[in-house]
Design an enzyme around this catalytic site. Structure first.
Site, PDB file in Angstrom:
ATOM      1  N   ASN A   1       0.838  -1.224   0.000  1.00 52.45           N
ATOM      2  CA  ASN A   1       0.000   0.000   0.000  1.00 52.45           C
ATOM      3  C   ASN A   1       0.867   1.266   0.000  1.00 52.45           C
ATOM      4  O   ASN A   1       0.350   2.365   0.101  1.00 52.45           O
ATOM      5  CB  ASN A   1      -0.951   0.012   1.210  1.00 52.45           C
ATOM      6  CG  ASN A   1      -0.205   0.183   2.523  1.00 52.45           C
ATOM      7  OD1 ASN A   1       1.027   0.170   2.560  1.00 52.45           O
ATOM      8  ND2 ASN A   1      -0.942   0.342   3.607  1.00 52.45           N
TER       9      ASN A   1
ATOM     10  N   THR B   1       5.055   2.817   3.793  1.00 47.24           N
ATOM     11  CA  THR B   1       6.483   3.139   4.000  1.00 47.24           C
ATOM     12  C   THR B   1       7.355   2.633   2.850  1.00 47.24           C
ATOM     13  O   THR B   1       8.535   2.950   2.789  1.00 47.24           O
ATOM     14  CB  THR B   1       7.031   2.518   5.317  1.00 47.24           C
ATOM     15  OG1 THR B   1       6.701   1.125   5.318  1.00 47.24           O
ATOM     16  CG2 THR B   1       6.439   3.179   6.542  1.00 47.24           C
ATOM     17  N   GLY B   2       6.772   1.839   1.969  1.00 45.00           N
ATOM     18  CA  GLY B   2       7.543   1.285   0.852  1.00 45.00           C
ATOM     19  C   GLY B   2       7.726   2.333  -0.242  1.00 45.00           C
ATOM     20  O   GLY B   2       7.109   3.403  -0.192  1.00 45.00           O
TER      21      GLY B   2
ATOM     22  N   THR C   1      -3.203  -3.828  10.710  1.00 45.90           N
ATOM     23  CA  THR C   1      -2.364  -4.460   9.676  1.00 45.90           C
ATOM     24  C   THR C   1      -1.908  -5.840  10.141  1.00 45.90           C
ATOM     25  O   THR C   1      -1.967  -6.814   9.379  1.00 45.90           O
ATOM     26  CB  THR C   1      -1.160  -3.551   9.345  1.00 45.90           C
ATOM     27  OG1 THR C   1      -1.651  -2.374   8.720  1.00 45.90           O
ATOM     28  CG2 THR C   1      -0.165  -4.227   8.424  1.00 45.90           C
TER      29      THR C   1
ATOM     30  N   ASN D   1      -6.804 -12.263   6.745  1.00 45.17           N
ATOM     31  CA  ASN D   1      -7.022 -12.260   5.290  1.00 45.17           C
ATOM     32  C   ASN D   1      -6.050 -13.207   4.585  1.00 45.17           C
ATOM     33  O   ASN D   1      -6.426 -13.945   3.675  1.00 45.17           O
ATOM     34  CB  ASN D   1      -6.857 -10.846   4.727  1.00 45.17           C
ATOM     35  CG  ASN D   1      -8.035  -9.967   5.092  1.00 45.17           C
ATOM     36  OD1 ASN D   1      -9.128 -10.476   5.376  1.00 45.17           O
ATOM     37  ND2 ASN D   1      -7.839  -8.657   5.094  1.00 45.17           N
TER      38      ASN D   1
ATOM     39  N   TYR E   1       2.698  -2.276  17.809  1.00 48.29           N
ATOM     40  CA  TYR E   1       3.576  -3.114  16.985  1.00 48.29           C
ATOM     41  C   TYR E   1       3.874  -4.430  17.698  1.00 48.29           C
ATOM     42  O   TYR E   1       3.630  -5.512  17.152  1.00 48.29           O
ATOM     43  CB  TYR E   1       4.863  -2.338  16.714  1.00 48.29           C
ATOM     44  CG  TYR E   1       5.854  -3.041  15.815  1.00 48.29           C
ATOM     45  CD1 TYR E   1       5.623  -3.158  14.445  1.00 48.29           C
ATOM     46  CD2 TYR E   1       7.045  -3.563  16.328  1.00 48.29           C
ATOM     47  CE1 TYR E   1       6.551  -3.784  13.615  1.00 48.29           C
ATOM     48  CE2 TYR E   1       7.980  -4.181  15.501  1.00 48.29           C
ATOM     49  CZ  TYR E   1       7.733  -4.286  14.150  1.00 48.29           C
ATOM     50  OH  TYR E   1       8.651  -4.906  13.329  1.00 48.29           O
TER      51      TYR E   1
HETATM   52  P1  NAD Z   1       9.410  -1.345   5.656  1.00 45.33           P
HETATM   53  O1  NAD Z   1       8.616  -0.311   6.374  1.00 45.33           O
HETATM   54  O2  NAD Z   1      10.495  -0.903   4.749  1.00 45.33           O
HETATM   55  O3  NAD Z   1       8.458  -2.314   4.830  1.00 45.33           O
HETATM   56  C1  NAD Z   1       7.140  -2.587   5.161  1.00 45.33           C
HETATM   57  C2  NAD Z   1       6.326  -2.616   3.883  1.00 45.33           C
HETATM   58  O4  NAD Z   1       4.965  -2.965   4.178  1.00 45.33           O
HETATM   59  C3  NAD Z   1       6.281  -1.253   3.196  1.00 45.33           C
HETATM   60  O5  NAD Z   1       6.525  -1.407   1.819  1.00 45.33           O
HETATM   61  C4  NAD Z   1       4.868  -0.750   3.465  1.00 45.33           C
HETATM   62  O6  NAD Z   1       4.399   0.153   2.496  1.00 45.33           O
HETATM   63  C5  NAD Z   1       4.088  -2.065   3.505  1.00 45.33           C
HETATM   64  N1  NAD Z   1       2.840  -2.002   4.273  1.00 45.33           N
HETATM   65  C6  NAD Z   1       2.662  -1.514   5.526  1.00 45.33           C
HETATM   66  N2  NAD Z   1       1.381  -1.652   5.903  1.00 45.33           N
HETATM   67  C7  NAD Z   1       0.731  -2.290   4.884  1.00 45.33           C
HETATM   68  C8  NAD Z   1      -0.608  -2.710   4.672  1.00 45.33           C
HETATM   69  N3  NAD Z   1      -1.560  -2.518   5.600  1.00 45.33           N
HETATM   70  N4  NAD Z   1      -0.922  -3.303   3.491  1.00 45.33           N
HETATM   71  C9  NAD Z   1       0.032  -3.484   2.534  1.00 45.33           C
HETATM   72  N5  NAD Z   1       1.311  -3.101   2.678  1.00 45.33           N
HETATM   73  C10 NAD Z   1       1.658  -2.508   3.837  1.00 45.33           C
HETATM   74  O7  NAD Z   1       9.985  -2.323   6.790  1.00 45.33           O
HETATM   75  P2  NAD Z   1      10.969  -3.575   6.683  1.00 45.33           P
HETATM   76  O8  NAD Z   1      12.127  -3.279   7.533  1.00 45.33           O
HETATM   77  O9  NAD Z   1      11.162  -3.969   5.271  1.00 45.33           O
HETATM   78  O10 NAD Z   1      10.115  -4.680   7.442  1.00 45.33           O
HETATM   79  C11 NAD Z   1       9.396  -5.684   6.753  1.00 45.33           C
HETATM   80  C12 NAD Z   1       8.772  -6.635   7.759  1.00 45.33           C
HETATM   81  O11 NAD Z   1       9.780  -7.222   8.577  1.00 45.33           O
HETATM   82  C13 NAD Z   1       7.789  -5.957   8.717  1.00 45.33           C
HETATM   83  O12 NAD Z   1       6.691  -6.805   8.922  1.00 45.33           O
HETATM   84  C14 NAD Z   1       8.571  -5.813  10.000  1.00 45.33           C
HETATM   85  O13 NAD Z   1       7.741  -5.846  11.130  1.00 45.33           O
HETATM   86  C15 NAD Z   1       9.494  -7.028   9.945  1.00 45.33           C
HETATM   87  N6  NAD Z   1      10.726  -6.795  10.717  1.00 45.33           N
HETATM   88  C16 NAD Z   1      11.711  -5.986  10.242  1.00 45.33           C
HETATM   89  C17 NAD Z   1      12.852  -5.759  10.993  1.00 45.33           C
HETATM   90  C18 NAD Z   1      14.001  -4.924  10.509  1.00 45.33           C
HETATM   91  O14 NAD Z   1      14.969  -4.736  11.248  1.00 45.33           O
HETATM   92  N7  NAD Z   1      14.004  -4.419   9.296  1.00 45.33           N
HETATM   93  C19 NAD Z   1      12.977  -6.349  12.269  1.00 45.33           C
HETATM   94  C20 NAD Z   1      11.925  -7.128  12.747  1.00 45.33           C
HETATM   95  C21 NAD Z   1      10.811  -7.362  11.946  1.00 45.33           C
END
Ligand code: NAD
Ligand code: UDP
Length: 312
Positions: free
Chosen positions: A35, A38-39, A93, A100, A146
């Protein structure tokens, strides 16, 4: 994984875009759902002309249909400022999103891997953290949208496994970094590198004695794929790099690697900021034959190169 139909939710984010790249290189058909909360479109631009890549601009809290054999659920803002900005949405989310996706799992007989987190452990009273540790989480704090969202998603997934034999996997990801993190992401490594490259003050929150253990993105992606490919193993499994350091040590290292003139300044410590974090990865070593290979200097140098191109 080769020649499979794979849904990656959050595929335009930091981790998602690396996973898309890796799995496209193995001739899989990728459905990237995002969506763009943050992407970024820039992260997935290199794949847009690939016939095996399809972008689905959707929100996982809305019901949708898709045919897929494997699902990586990465959709969720991961940086504290971003997930706290709309905390109600963050919780939806994690919870509505997982229901879903479990519908899709049932309809397609698919396998789902959940990107869970070390935040499950909260501010841990055990160090390092093993998967058997239940954690120390404030259920009504600013991070709970979170932490509790991810804990509840784990609980839902394990109930689907027990009750319906759903094919699920849970990976608890520890702090991961690398290229494709957003410049305004707000997490510590991207903040410090961008500040150092601009010779601005490095903002250490609190006294900087809190610890984290940082894993380079390539190692994490390998761990995610190995977990997805594993059989008779649902996790939860820690994937992270046990190389623990203080936030202050990280700031000094980044200043030195960037030859920066930046000075360290201290700012208020955010509420409920975990004091320490270090994964015990014996389970991943045993079950997945996985361990991280990229050390912090090599990983930071690659990440600094990426941000240099963005900031110059
Ligand atoms: P990020 O914010 O770069 O990526 C998250 C992505 O999810 C984004 O592209 C955002 O637009 C999308 N998104 C958010 N809500 C959404 C929704 N309701 N519907 C569709 N898309 C949605 O973060 P990341 O670091 O790439 O993290 C990815 C996953 O890994 C997350 O679930 C996060 O909780 C998990 N995670 C990451 C880390 C880390 O250190 N990077 C650590 C623990 C867990
Ligand atoms: N942090 C910091 N300065 C920043 C950003 C973060 O000192 O500009 C600290 C933060 O308080 C925490 C650690 O760095 O102790 C890791 O923060 P991050 O937001 O990257 O991830 P967390 O592990 O807290 O989810």
């Amino acid at each position: 994984m080769q020649g499979e139909k794979i849904l990656i939710t959050g595929g335009a984010g930091f981790i998602g875009s690396h996973l898309c790249k890796k799995l496209l290189s193995k001739e899989n058909k990728i459905f990237c759902l995002d969506n763009f909360y943050t992407g970024s479109r820039q992260n997935i631009k290199p794949f847009l002309n690939n016939p095996n890549f399809q972008l689905l601009e959707k929100d996982i809290i809305e019901i949708f249909e898709i045919e897929a054999d494997y699902i990586f659920n990465l959709a969720c803002p991961a940086s504290p400022p971003h997930y706290q900005k709309d905390s109600i949405k963050t919780m939806k989310t994690s919870i509505l999103g997982i229901y879903n996706l479990l519908d899709i799992v049932e309809k397609n007989n698919a396998r789902l891997l959940q990107a869970s987190t070390s935040e499950i452990y909260g501010s841990p009273l055990e160090n390092p953290q093993k998967e058997s540790y239940w954690g120390n989480v404030n259920p009504i704090g600013v991070r709970s949208c979170y932490d509790e969202g991810k804990r509840c998603a784990e609980s839902i997934l394990v109930d689907f496994y027990r009750q319906k034999k759903s094919d699920i996997k849970i990976v608890r990801i520890f702090n991961t970094y690398g290229p494709n993190m957003a410049i305004n992401d707000g997490r510590v490594i991207s903040n410090f590198i961008v500040q150092a490259l601009k010779n601005e003050n490095i903002t250490v929150y609190g006294d900087g004695k809190q610890t984290r253990s940082f894993c380079y993105i390539d190692d994490l992606v390998e761990g995610l794929i190995k977990t997805m490919e594993s059989n008779n193993f649902i996790g939860p499994v820690n994937i992270g790099n046990p190389n623990e350091m203080t936030v202050l040590e990280l700031a000094e290292l980044i200043i030195s690697l960037t030859n920066s003139k930046s000075k360290i300044v201290h700012q208020e410590l955010p509420q409920d900021d975990p004091t320490n974090r270090k994964p015990d990865i014996s389970l991943a070593k045993l079950k997945l034959k996985w361990e991280p290979k990229v050390d912090i200097i090599e990983g930071l140098e690659k990440t600094i190169r990426y941000f240099k191109e963005l900031t110059l």
